[in-house]
Design a protein around this motif. Structure first.
Motif, PDB file in Angstrom:
ATOM      1  N   LEU A 203      -4.211 -11.448   1.582  1.00 29.54           N
ATOM      2  CA  LEU A 203      -5.236 -12.375   2.065  1.00 29.54           C
ATOM      3  C   LEU A 203      -4.605 -13.556   2.803  1.00 29.54           C
ATOM      4  O   LEU A 203      -5.094 -13.987   3.863  1.00 29.54           O
ATOM      5  N   GLN A 204      -3.528 -14.081   2.245  1.00 29.72           N
ATOM      6  CA  GLN A 204      -2.855 -15.221   2.890  1.00 29.72           C
ATOM      7  C   GLN A 204      -2.277 -14.824   4.244  1.00 29.72           C
ATOM      8  O   GLN A 204      -2.360 -15.594   5.214  1.00 29.72           O
ATOM      9  N   ALA A 205      -1.699 -13.622   4.313  1.00 25.33           N
ATOM     10  CA  ALA A 205      -1.139 -13.142   5.581  1.00 25.33           C
ATOM     11  C   ALA A 205      -2.237 -12.959   6.628  1.00 25.33           C
ATOM     12  O   ALA A 205      -2.020 -13.178   7.822  1.00 25.33           O
ATOM     13  N   LYS A 206      -3.421 -12.571   6.193  1.00 24.23           N
ATOM     14  CA  LYS A 206      -4.550 -12.374   7.110  1.00 24.23           C
ATOM     15  C   LYS A 206      -5.123 -13.712   7.584  1.00 24.23           C
ATOM     16  O   LYS A 206      -5.435 -13.880   8.766  1.00 24.23           O
ATOM     17  N   LEU A 207      -5.255 -14.668   6.653  1.00 23.19           N
ATOM     18  CA  LEU A 207      -5.959 -15.907   6.975  1.00 23.19           C
ATOM     19  C   LEU A 207      -5.095 -16.955   7.679  1.00 23.19           C
ATOM     20  O   LEU A 207      -5.620 -17.764   8.447  1.00 23.19           O
ATOM     21  N   ALA A 208      -3.793 -16.966   7.421  1.00 25.15           N
ATOM     22  CA  ALA A 208      -2.935 -17.987   8.035  1.00 25.15           C
ATOM     23  C   ALA A 208      -3.070 -18.006   9.561  1.00 25.15           C
ATOM     24  O   ALA A 208      -3.342 -19.069  10.146  1.00 25.15           O
ATOM     25  N   PRO A 209      -2.914 -16.879  10.254  1.00 22.01           N
ATOM     26  CA  PRO A 209      -3.072 -16.929  11.709  1.00 22.01           C
ATOM     27  C   PRO A 209      -4.507 -17.230  12.143  1.00 22.01           C
ATOM     28  O   PRO A 209      -4.715 -17.857  13.195  1.00 22.01           O
ATOM     29  N   GLU A 210      -5.494 -16.786  11.350  1.00 26.64           N
ATOM     30  CA  GLU A 210      -6.889 -17.076  11.695  1.00 26.64           C
ATOM     31  C   GLU A 210      -7.157 -18.581  11.685  1.00 26.64           C
ATOM     32  O   GLU A 210      -7.965 -19.086  12.468  1.00 26.64           O
ATOM     33  N   PHE A 211      -6.472 -19.282  10.764  1.00 29.92           N
ATOM     34  CA  PHE A 211      -6.625 -20.733  10.669  1.00 29.92           C
ATOM     35  C   PHE A 211      -5.567 -21.476  11.493  1.00 29.92           C
ATOM     36  O   PHE A 211      -5.420 -22.686  11.375  1.00 29.92           O
ATOM     37  N   LYS A 212      -4.780 -20.716  12.297  1.00 30.31           N
ATOM     38  CA  LYS A 212      -3.788 -21.283  13.220  1.00 30.31           C
ATOM     39  C   LYS A 212      -2.617 -21.950  12.498  1.00 30.31           C
ATOM     40  O   LYS A 212      -2.116 -22.973  12.935  1.00 30.31           O
ATOM     41  N   TYR A 213      -2.174 -21.315  11.391  1.00 33.38           N
ATOM     42  CA  TYR A 213      -0.990 -21.815  10.690  1.00 33.38           C
ATOM     43  C   TYR A 213       0.144 -20.811  10.813  1.00 33.38           C
ATOM     44  O   TYR A 213      -0.080 -19.593  10.863  1.00 33.38           O
ATOM     45  N   SER A 214       1.366 -21.340  10.835  1.00 31.74           N
ATOM     46  CA  SER A 214       2.554 -20.503  10.967  1.00 31.74           C
ATOM     47  C   SER A 214       3.060 -20.087   9.585  1.00 31.74           C
ATOM     48  O   SER A 214       3.451 -20.928   8.779  1.00 31.74           O
ATOM     49  N   LEU A 215       3.037 -18.777   9.331  1.00 28.30           N
ATOM     50  CA  LEU A 215       3.519 -18.223   8.063  1.00 28.30           C
ATOM     51  C   LEU A 215       4.942 -17.724   8.291  1.00 28.30           C
ATOM     52  O   LEU A 215       5.159 -16.686   8.910  1.00 28.30           O
ATOM     53  N   VAL A 216       5.937 -18.490   7.798  1.00 33.45           N
ATOM     54  CA  VAL A 216       7.332 -18.194   8.131  1.00 33.45           C
ATOM     55  C   VAL A 216       7.995 -17.236   7.155  1.00 33.45           C
ATOM     56  O   VAL A 216       9.006 -16.616   7.489  1.00 33.45           O
ATOM     57  N   LYS A 217       7.444 -17.095   5.940  1.00 32.85           N
ATOM     58  CA  LYS A 217       8.080 -16.214   4.967  1.00 32.85           C
ATOM     59  C   LYS A 217       7.090 -15.840   3.872  1.00 32.85           C
ATOM     60  O   LYS A 217       6.279 -16.660   3.455  1.00 32.85           O
ATOM     61  N   GLN A 218       7.163 -14.570   3.431  1.00 31.81           N
ATOM     62  CA  GLN A 218       6.404 -14.122   2.264  1.00 31.81           C
ATOM     63  C   GLN A 218       7.385 -13.546   1.254  1.00 31.81           C
ATOM     64  O   GLN A 218       8.116 -12.598   1.570  1.00 31.81           O
ATOM     65  N   VAL A 219       7.417 -14.109   0.075  1.00 36.91           N
ATOM     66  CA  VAL A 219       8.333 -13.662  -0.975  1.00 36.91           C
ATOM     67  C   VAL A 219       7.504 -13.192  -2.166  1.00 36.91           C
ATOM     68  O   VAL A 219       6.659 -13.932  -2.685  1.00 36.91           O
ATOM     69  N   ILE A 220       7.758 -11.953  -2.585  1.00 30.64           N
ATOM     70  CA  ILE A 220       7.101 -11.404  -3.772  1.00 30.64           C
ATOM     71  C   ILE A 220       8.179 -11.157  -4.822  1.00 30.64           C
ATOM     72  O   ILE A 220       9.223 -10.587  -4.524  1.00 30.64           O
ATOM     73  N   TYR A 221       7.932 -11.626  -6.037  1.00 36.62           N
ATOM     74  CA  TYR A 221       8.931 -11.462  -7.099  1.00 36.62           C
ATOM     75  C   TYR A 221       8.363 -10.590  -8.220  1.00 36.62           C
ATOM     76  O   TYR A 221       7.138 -10.463  -8.373  1.00 36.62           O
ATOM     77  N   PRO A 222       9.221  -9.980  -9.052  1.00 32.79           N
ATOM     78  CA  PRO A 222       8.741  -9.094 -10.117  1.00 32.79           C
ATOM     79  C   PRO A 222       7.988  -9.865 -11.212  1.00 32.79           C
ATOM     80  O   PRO A 222       8.459 -10.881 -11.710  1.00 32.79           O
ATOM     81  N   ALA A 223       6.809  -9.366 -11.541  1.00 30.83           N
ATOM     82  CA  ALA A 223       6.084  -9.944 -12.676  1.00 30.83           C
ATOM     83  C   ALA A 223       6.957  -9.826 -13.923  1.00 30.83           C
ATOM     84  O   ALA A 223       7.734  -8.876 -14.074  1.00 30.83           O
TER      85      ALA A 223
END
Length: 421
Positions: A203-223
């Motif tokens: 959702l964040q990856a989809k909405l960031a560009p829609e709201f004109k924000y630069s998403l520079v990194k996505q980090v997912i860690y093990p639960a």
């Protein structure tokens, strides 16, 4: 003429489909599935307290709070004073255990309905069991949007979901820029890899560009990880101004400790509830928890708008020496909604309870949540819930958005670690 015995009459009534509504029910078993041991035990203990308080109010009343449903006490009036009996199950934050426990509650404990299960991944599996069995399942807290996208007939959710919450985060950032002159800058996301975290990431990856924000990194860690050093180093190398984070309690605490150890100090951490609103977060971190902003659904400072919030929180605090959180307040509300449906059904038959849940229409004035009420759409999603944002200042959660509900102004940016007192 020979009269029927009570047992014989009961058998006839049940055979006619009238037994549950025509007979007094001394005890109504409701299964509740939560993380009572394992990594979620701390929050699970608070959720258990909330459930027990709600059941006590339903069964015994809260005469000093007449606006609260069931405050008169003495059980469910439409079932001749039947009392709610909670049957607890511990899912240990494990989806398979959650499914097994749901099966046990339905087949062995003979519960009439289920409430749970906090962790979205567990709610997904446990509710599948309930759906196959034809048992109502009410989910008060899990926010993965997909849970109400499965075309389930028996699943109902009172909390808003992450599609709304993630939208709220970006709406806040836009308003922050427009109304406060604060530009958020570049964004990174930092989320656990369970159902909730991965859906939030998408959702964040989809909405960031829609709201004109630069998403520079996505980090997912093990639960359930026990170290986050490499992941935080990756975040630090990306040098974001803002981190959007979704973590349960142990990893929320661990991440903050790791940020400080590695000197990672973005302008702001905007969290997605869960671990960041658990009582243990501030209790464990103390001043190192300060300035974090998190989405919420409940805040004690909103009592000025709704007196029920303070009245019921005072009762909770007097018993358990802690305040409600967004987690425990939603769990309390969930059981109250389920009891309302069972009472309106006037029956313990699953189909009657399901129909009553579908017809639920509770006004906001009867809730401890800052919502317009509880009313479910065809998917089982409450359409009247809403989210807020709070910031930790002076060891308390303070409402900062929507701005017209704020109890204090946003502090932005967070002070760097070495500049904090």
């Amino acid at each position: 003429m020979k009269l029927f015995s009570k047992a014989g009459l009961a058998a006839i009534l049940i055979g006619l489909g009238l037994g549950a509504s025509a007979q007094a029910q001394q005890e109504i078993k409701v299964g509740v599935i939560y993380p009572l041991t394992g990594p979620g035990a701390a929050v699970g203990a608070e959720l258990r307290n909330a459930l027990e308080l709600a059941a006590d109010i339903i069964n015994n009343g809260a005469k000093d709070i007449p606006e609260l449903p069931f405050s008169a006490g003495k059980g469910l009036p439409n079932l001749k004073g039947a009392r709610i009996k909670l049957v607890f199950a511990d899912h240990q934050a494990n989806p398979q255990v959650g499914a097994t426990e749901a099966e046990r509650l339905i087949t062995q404990e003979k519960v009439v309905a289920l409430v749970g299960a906090y962790n979205s991944a567990v709610t997904a599996t446990a509710s599948q069991i309930a759906e196959r069995a034809g048992i109502p399942f009410l989910n008060p807290e899990s926010s993965s949007a997909s849970l109400t996208q499965r075309n389930f007939k028996w699943f109902f959710r009172t909390t808003p979901h992450d599609d709304l919450f993630v939208h709220n985060a970006f709406e806040f950032l836009k308003e922050l820029e427009a109304k406060k002159g604060i530009k958020p800058g570049t964004i990174a996301t930092f989320n656990e890899n369970g159902l909730w975290g991965t859906e939030t990431t998408k959702l964040q990856a989809k909405l960031a560009p829609e709201f004109k924000y630069s998403l520079v990194k996505q980090v997912i860690y093990p639960a359930k990880t026990t170290q986050l050093t490499s992941e935080v180093q990756t975040l630090k190398a990306a040098n974001p101004s803002l981190v959007l984070q979704s973590s349960y309690t142990p990893d929320a605490i661990l991440s903050m400790k790791t940020y400080k150890e590695l000197g990672f100090s973005p302008d702001m951490i905007l969290a997605n509830n869960a671990g960041f609103t658990d009582t243990d977060f501030i209790r464990t971190l103390g001043k190192d928890a300060e300035y974090v902003i998190t989405r919420e659904v409940w805040a004690l400072d909103l009592a000025s708008r709704n007196p029920l919030i303070k009245q019921v929180n005072d009762l909770f605090n007097s018993r358990y020496k802690i305040n409600f959180t967004g987690n425990s307040s939603r769990t309390f509300t969930g059981l109250m909604v389920m009891a309302d449906a069972i009472n309106r059904a006037g029956s313990t038959e699953p189909e009657a309870i399901r129909k009553a849940l579908a017809a639920t229409d509770i006004p906001g004035s009867q809730l401890i949540m800052p919502w317009k009420g509880v009313k479910f759409d065809a998917s089982g999603q409450n359409t009247l819930g809403s989210g807020i944002l709070v910031q930790i200042v002076d060891g308390k959660y303070n409402t900062v958005w929507p701005f017209n509900m704020a109890s204090r102004d946003v502090i932005w940016p967070m002070p760097k670690w070495d500049l904090r007192k």
